[in-house]
Design a protein around this motif. Structure first.
Motif, PDB file in Angstrom:
ATOM      1  N   LEU A 296     -10.953  33.117  55.405  1.00 55.60           N
ATOM      2  CA  LEU A 296     -11.297  31.707  55.561  1.00 55.60           C
ATOM      3  C   LEU A 296     -12.807  31.540  55.449  1.00 55.60           C
ATOM      4  CD1 LEU A 296      -9.127  30.386  58.536  1.00 55.60           C
ATOM      5  CD2 LEU A 296      -9.166  29.497  56.209  1.00 55.60           C
ATOM      6  N   GLU A 297     -13.517  32.480  56.040  1.00 56.43           N
ATOM      7  CA  GLU A 297     -14.972  32.394  56.045  1.00 56.43           C
ATOM      8  C   GLU A 297     -15.546  32.787  54.693  1.00 56.43           C
ATOM      9  OE1 GLU A 297     -16.760  34.229  59.535  1.00 56.43           O
ATOM     10  OE2 GLU A 297     -18.566  34.549  58.322  1.00 56.43           O
TER      11      GLU A 297
ATOM     12  N   HIS B  30     -13.570  30.033  50.162  1.00 57.75           N
ATOM     13  CA  HIS B  30     -12.697  30.036  51.335  1.00 57.75           C
ATOM     14  C   HIS B  30     -11.236  30.174  50.958  1.00 57.75           C
ATOM     15  CE1 HIS B  30     -16.242  28.760  53.502  1.00 57.75           C
ATOM     16  NE2 HIS B  30     -16.414  27.811  52.603  1.00 57.75           N
TER      17      HIS B  30
END
Lengths: 150, 150
Positions: free
Chosen positions: A14-15, B52
């Motif tokens: 996600l990061e 992301h």
DNA sequence: GATGAAAAGCTTTAAGC
DNA sequence: GCTTAAAGCTTTTCATC
């Protein structure tokens, strides 16, 4: 369904979706081959849908954002389907949400200038046969730094 | 500012942030070394902020989404700053928008169940000193397939 | 499930055009 | 900005545990 290792992988991606598999493996404390198998399983199970670049909208010529609440004339399946298939393809649409409440849809849009916004609302929304009303709210700022949800 | 090649690179990375540099180069019709330099320049110029993963929220235990419109008590700089710094760190917050209009902020949140949503609104929003009112709209569906904006 | 090692492939850099 | 070439990583597969 997901163990702590899977969640750590998802958080890392996600990061930074481009974290190398070897780095990801080290980060979550497993071997690269295992990590690769888990990432692949997460994709195949649909936990991870894809990987996307995050773009600076003003830098690509779209400095104006708005949230547009759309109310349909009738809440029939037909009108919903019609709007549902049209909305994501309108120019400048970033996201479309079908929501509960007084309004039916919420559109997040990015445009080049006020005239483009006017044209979006007047030419594409209020002239759409299913649309009764559109309420436009300018976005002053998209506030960054939301904490990862998992 | 961006030529057509840059835009093609950005479009490709919006769709798949993990496209290999060699594939990306071929896709946009330039040499891999040139492509690498362009991608790096796009990052350094801030056109691309990051990469992301896109996660399936129900699959990670967050099947319920809501849009929450928040109105502040007073539109002072102080109250705005206070809410602005708090909001992104509240649990389950996906995005925060500062908007124009009757409401001041729009929060996109994902939670595990109705009780978590109630707790979010009651414990974190309506008890916040700057918040006058919060209106919660459930998200029935986040509609996929928005066309790339550039 | 997880591992380690080998093969295949990709990225990155530098030099010359 | 392109090409080429080479070094160094990464990814991927597979046999093994």
């Amino acid at each position: 369904m997901l163990d702590e290792t899977d969640r750590a992988i998802v958080r890392a991606l996600l990061e930074n979706a481009r974290t190398a598999n070897s780095a990801l493996a080290e980060l979550v404390g497993i071997a690269p081959s295992t990590c690769l198998a888990r990432v692949r399983a997460l994709r195949e199970r649909g936990v991870i849908h894809g990987y996307h670049a995050e773009v600076d909208l003003p830098a690509v010529g779209l400095p104006l954002q708005a949230m547009i609440s759309v109310r349909l004339r009738a809440h029939t399946r037909e009108q919903n389907e019609g709007f549902r298939t049209t909305a994501p393809n309108l120019p400048g649409v970033l996201e479309v949400f079908h929501i509960a409440g007084a309004d039916d849809y919420l559109l997040h849009v990015a445009v080049a200038d006020p005239e483009a916004l006017r044209s979006f609302v007047v030419d594409h929304l209020t002239t759409h046969p299913a649309v009764a009303q559109a309420r436009t709210n300018l976005v002053f700022e998209r506030i960054p730094g939301a904490t990862p949800v998992i």
